[in-house]
Design an enzyme around this catalytic site. Sequence first.
Site, PDB file in Angstrom:
ATOM      1  N   ARG A  38      18.850  -9.147 -40.807  1.00  0.00           N
ATOM      2  CA  ARG A  38      17.839  -8.100 -40.546  1.00  0.00           C
ATOM      3  C   ARG A  38      18.066  -7.092 -39.468  1.00  0.00           C
ATOM      4  NH1 ARG A  38      13.502  -9.465 -39.164  1.00  0.00           N
ATOM      5  NH2 ARG A  38      13.966 -11.787 -39.171  1.00  0.00           N
TER       6      ARG A  38
ATOM      7  N   HIS B 223       3.771 -14.850 -42.176  1.00  0.00           N
ATOM      8  CA  HIS B 223       5.129 -15.570 -42.250  1.00  0.00           C
ATOM      9  C   HIS B 223       4.959 -17.098 -42.030  1.00  0.00           C
ATOM     10  CE1 HIS B 223       9.500 -15.283 -40.316  1.00  0.00           C
ATOM     11  NE2 HIS B 223       9.549 -15.640 -41.521  1.00  0.00           N
TER      12      HIS B 223
ATOM     13  N   ASP C  53       8.430 -20.051 -46.359  1.00  0.00           N
ATOM     14  CA  ASP C  53       8.427 -18.860 -45.622  1.00  0.00           C
ATOM     15  C   ASP C  53       7.160 -17.812 -45.615  1.00  0.00           C
ATOM     16  OD1 ASP C  53      10.456 -17.255 -43.867  1.00  0.00           O
ATOM     17  OD2 ASP C  53      10.421 -15.609 -45.458  1.00  0.00           O
TER      18      ASP C  53
ATOM     19  N   ARG D 194      23.237 -18.045 -45.587  1.00  0.00           N
ATOM     20  CA  ARG D 194      21.949 -18.450 -46.403  1.00  0.00           C
ATOM     21  C   ARG D 194      22.352 -18.842 -47.385  1.00  0.00           C
ATOM     22  NH1 ARG D 194      16.560 -17.284 -43.859  1.00  0.00           N
ATOM     23  NH2 ARG D 194      17.430 -16.590 -41.782  1.00  0.00           N
TER      24      ARG D 194
ATOM     25  N   LYS E  65      10.389  -9.577 -47.407  1.00  0.00           N
ATOM     26  CA  LYS E  65       9.629  -9.327 -46.242  1.00  0.00           C
ATOM     27  C   LYS E  65       8.920  -7.945 -46.502  1.00  0.00           C
ATOM     28  CE  LYS E  65      10.168 -13.024 -44.206  1.00  0.00           C
ATOM     29  NZ  LYS E  65      11.522 -13.628 -43.791  1.00  0.00           N
TER      30      LYS E  65
ATOM     31  N   CYS F 252      13.264 -20.655 -36.844  1.00  0.00           N
ATOM     32  CA  CYS F 252      12.833 -21.539 -35.972  1.00  0.00           C
ATOM     33  C   CYS F 252      12.137 -23.032 -36.689  1.00  0.00           C
ATOM     34  CB  CYS F 252      11.846 -20.965 -35.053  1.00  0.00           C
ATOM     35  SG  CYS F 252      12.467 -19.666 -33.736  1.00  0.00           S
TER      36      CYS F 252
ATOM     37  N   SER G   8      11.566 -16.531 -37.308  1.00  0.00           N
ATOM     38  CA  SER G   8      12.726 -16.741 -38.110  1.00  0.00           C
ATOM     39  C   SER G   8      13.747 -17.742 -37.347  1.00  0.00           C
ATOM     40  CB  SER G   8      13.575 -15.238 -38.432  1.00  0.00           C
ATOM     41  OG  SER G   8      12.596 -14.400 -38.794  1.00  0.00           O
TER      42      SER G   8
ATOM     43  N   TYR H 168      21.895  -6.958 -47.241  1.00  0.00           N
ATOM     44  CA  TYR H 168      21.426  -8.389 -46.629  1.00  0.00           C
ATOM     45  C   TYR H 168      19.836  -8.622 -47.077  1.00  0.00           C
ATOM     46  CZ  TYR H 168      19.182 -11.907 -43.717  1.00  0.00           C
ATOM     47  OH  TYR H 168      18.613 -12.866 -43.284  1.00  0.00           O
TER      48      TYR H 168
HETATM   49  P1  GTP Z   1      13.659 -18.088 -41.744  1.00  0.00           P
HETATM   50  O1  GTP Z   1      14.015 -18.204 -43.011  1.00  0.00           O
HETATM   51  O2  GTP Z   1      14.619 -17.284 -41.058  1.00  0.00           O
HETATM   52  O3  GTP Z   1      12.106 -17.506 -41.546  1.00  0.00           O
HETATM   53  O4  GTP Z   1      13.581 -19.265 -40.683  1.00  0.00           O
HETATM   54  P2  GTP Z   1      12.887 -20.830 -40.905  1.00  0.00           P
HETATM   55  O5  GTP Z   1      11.920 -20.735 -39.893  1.00  0.00           O
HETATM   56  O6  GTP Z   1      12.871 -21.403 -42.423  1.00  0.00           O
HETATM   57  O7  GTP Z   1      14.134 -21.475 -40.228  1.00  0.00           O
HETATM   58  P3  GTP Z   1      14.900 -22.784 -40.513  1.00  0.00           P
HETATM   59  O8  GTP Z   1      14.092 -23.738 -40.898  1.00  0.00           O
HETATM   60  O9  GTP Z   1      16.124 -22.767 -41.493  1.00  0.00           O
HETATM   61  O10 GTP Z   1      15.380 -23.204 -39.143  1.00  0.00           O
HETATM   62  C1  GTP Z   1      16.751 -23.300 -38.603  1.00  0.00           C
HETATM   63  C2  GTP Z   1      16.939 -23.462 -37.120  1.00  0.00           C
HETATM   64  O11 GTP Z   1      15.974 -24.514 -36.742  1.00  0.00           O
HETATM   65  C3  GTP Z   1      18.407 -24.296 -37.408  1.00  0.00           C
HETATM   66  O12 GTP Z   1      19.012 -23.981 -35.980  1.00  0.00           O
HETATM   67  C4  GTP Z   1      17.748 -25.660 -37.328  1.00  0.00           C
HETATM   68  O13 GTP Z   1      18.615 -26.475 -36.647  1.00  0.00           O
HETATM   69  C5  GTP Z   1      16.433 -25.519 -36.133  1.00  0.00           C
HETATM   70  N1  GTP Z   1      15.652 -26.606 -36.139  1.00  0.00           N
HETATM   71  C6  GTP Z   1      14.483 -26.785 -37.296  1.00  0.00           C
HETATM   72  N2  GTP Z   1      13.811 -27.733 -37.164  1.00  0.00           N
HETATM   73  C7  GTP Z   1      14.087 -28.244 -35.915  1.00  0.00           C
HETATM   74  C8  GTP Z   1      13.854 -29.241 -35.137  1.00  0.00           C
HETATM   75  O14 GTP Z   1      12.517 -30.069 -35.332  1.00  0.00           O
HETATM   76  N3  GTP Z   1      14.273 -29.514 -33.790  1.00  0.00           N
HETATM   77  C9  GTP Z   1      15.132 -28.725 -33.421  1.00  0.00           C
HETATM   78  N4  GTP Z   1      15.757 -28.874 -32.248  1.00  0.00           N
HETATM   79  N5  GTP Z   1      15.803 -27.840 -34.353  1.00  0.00           N
HETATM   80  C10 GTP Z   1      14.987 -27.629 -35.359  1.00  0.00           C
HETATM   81  C1  SPV Z   2      13.983 -14.104 -41.886  1.00  0.00           C
HETATM   82  O1  SPV Z   2      14.692 -13.505 -40.995  1.00  0.00           O
HETATM   83  O2  SPV Z   2      12.537 -14.560 -41.174  1.00  0.00           O
HETATM   84  C2  SPV Z   2      14.049 -14.684 -43.157  1.00  0.00           C
HETATM   85  C3  SPV Z   2      15.186 -14.325 -43.817  1.00  0.00           C
HETATM   86  O3  SPV Z   2      13.224 -15.487 -43.788  1.00  0.00           O
HETATM   87  S1  SPV Z   2      15.155 -12.495 -44.377  1.00  0.00           S
HETATM   88  O4  SPV Z   2      14.438 -12.640 -45.828  1.00  0.00           O
HETATM   89  O5  SPV Z   2      16.330 -12.245 -44.618  1.00  0.00           O
HETATM   90  O6  SPV Z   2      14.311 -11.998 -43.684  1.00  0.00           O
HETATM   91 MN    MN Z   3      11.317 -15.792 -42.793  1.00  0.00          MN
END
Ligand code: GTP
Ligand code: SPV
Ligand code: MN
Length: 601
Positions: free
Chosen positions: A76, A233, A283, A381, A213, A256, A254, A204
Amino acid sequence: MLEWGMINTKHAKLKAWVDEVAGICTPDAVVWVDGSEAEKKRLEKRGVARGQLLPLDPEKFPGCFYSRSKPNDVARTEHLTYICTKDKEAVGPTNNWMSPEEGYRKAREILKGSMVGHTLYVIPFSMGPVGSPFSKIGVELTDSIYVVLNMRIMTRIGQPVLDQLGTDGEFVKCLHSKADLDVNKRMILHFPEDNTIWSVGSAYGGNALLGKKCLALRIASWQARKEGWMAEHMLILGVEQNGRTEYVVAAFPSACGKTNLAMLIPPEGLKGKGYKIWTVGDDIAWLRVGPDGRLWACNPEAGFFGVAVGTNSKSNPNAIKTVQKNTIFTNVLLGDDLSVWWEDGEGAPPSSGTNWEGKPWKPDFKDKDGKPLLGAHPNSRFTAPAGQCPSIASNWEDPKGVPISAIIFGGRRERLAPLVFESLDWNHGVYVGATVASERTAAQTGKVGEVRRDPMAMLPFCGYNMGDYFGHWIAMGAKIPKPPKIFHVNWFRKDATGKFLWPGYGENLRVLEWILARARGEGKADQTPIGWLPAKDALDLSGLNLPAGALDQLLSVKPEEWTAELEGVKAFFDQFGAKLPKELAKQFEALKERLKTKVAA
Ligand code: GTP
Ligand code: SPV
Ligand code: MN
């Protein structure tokens, strides 16, 4: 002009708008998307013929496709994202503003003739189950087959949505054109006063799949404030034990950990307790007060657009199972054997392939700085249907949603924030959410690692003045007779050598367990200036073997560090001027006082 597909609608305004856009973008053809299987096959074939999609090995990855976007179009672009309103104050200091006149004029310049040689697809879509009183309908016009196929997974599309719209139903007008994918001519514009989104110059996800979003957060947050609900979110998950299921929502910035937490597998050490985790969403959550006086949450999406890198059968087995079929992979490594792979992924990498930038790739290849050449972009993704997830809740499409016991905020903080704490009450919880800070990730362009304030994980997604948004949170608290408790977690605290102190992933259930106990009025806690922390023996750590001293570090709250943090909070709050709710200023002062008392003690 060639019209392909059945136009089964008598919605005059919709038809007139499609004609108007076709007049600007001048596509070679207009196709109304009906959502059928036959249409899906046709689109896939066309996408492949035009080099936009590549089918993966049909034996190993049935129904899966590979896609690669331009190297400058992989995340983004918040600096090119605008909210266009008559009054600049309406968007506040954390959003980019443009007047609607200027927005339409500038984008129209880029859109003029942008679809010559291309087809304009008309995608009627519903955020939330079709026909639910809580759902919102949008229609996305796009020149991208990739977008159509992704929207098909992420939302409910096609004829049923047109039927629901009838002859004069309300919908959000969403216009997307790749144009020439030039970053200098890229604009993601929201016109909340016109129920309109215009996005040009990007393919993207967050910039182009306009239901996600743009609609379900930026436009929906604007509507939610007016209509008395919340668009957030947040992931939604259920924790089942002994026949009882309790639900939580969690807002993390995002990349996290929302997808990971939403699909959690109970860890070995807690096996005996018989927990089951159910995924409702990963999400976005739309929240309303239910007839029982509790807060209820719905997932408006129908699929997952998840981060690929780091996903493996140890970190997220349910995600790995979800993406085995009918999945679109974007910007990962493509193996010469038509497989996909990413860093910290599953199994050995292919012996050779093409990386996310389209460069030849082998496991030992180095980039120009001598570092291993990345196979996948850190923000690569997968797009997969939610129904394919082994942990999907049986009630995930229930229009009523699920009742929420706890709201969890979190960020990525090497230091400061403890593993978990509970706020003192709703308004203090809103303060905790409003002061979330997190290290930047690859999900948006910019410097990775830098700590920035990301209130409620909504900084890039709140469609109006965040001062008013905080006020809306405070106001909602007063309207929820039985409000959920509010918590803060941090899975990312590090030790002096830079290693994560907490193992995370499945082990996070140990924290959820305490959160749910507290929500029920059980669970032992100690009061600190920042809120309630688990008492020394309150977290079940059976079978975990944390290194000596790790738990103390994870749960330590140093008043002097929190006092130093107040400076940044103040600077952040000051931007909002008179828009900052008095209640948050009060919470700030109260925390400052509590920290002083503690230092003196
Ligand atoms: P968006 O789709 O961007 O909104 O993000 P999301 O919050 O769904 O992110 P996602 O769950 O895909 O998190 C991805 C990142 O967080 C990766 O780098 C993972 O390795 C890290 N991660 C997720 N859970 C943990 C955790 O419990 N501990 C650690 N150290 N890293 C984590
Ligand atoms: C984020 O960046 O928080 C996502 C991916 O969940 S996107 O839909 O591209 O914003
Ligand atoms: Mn997101």
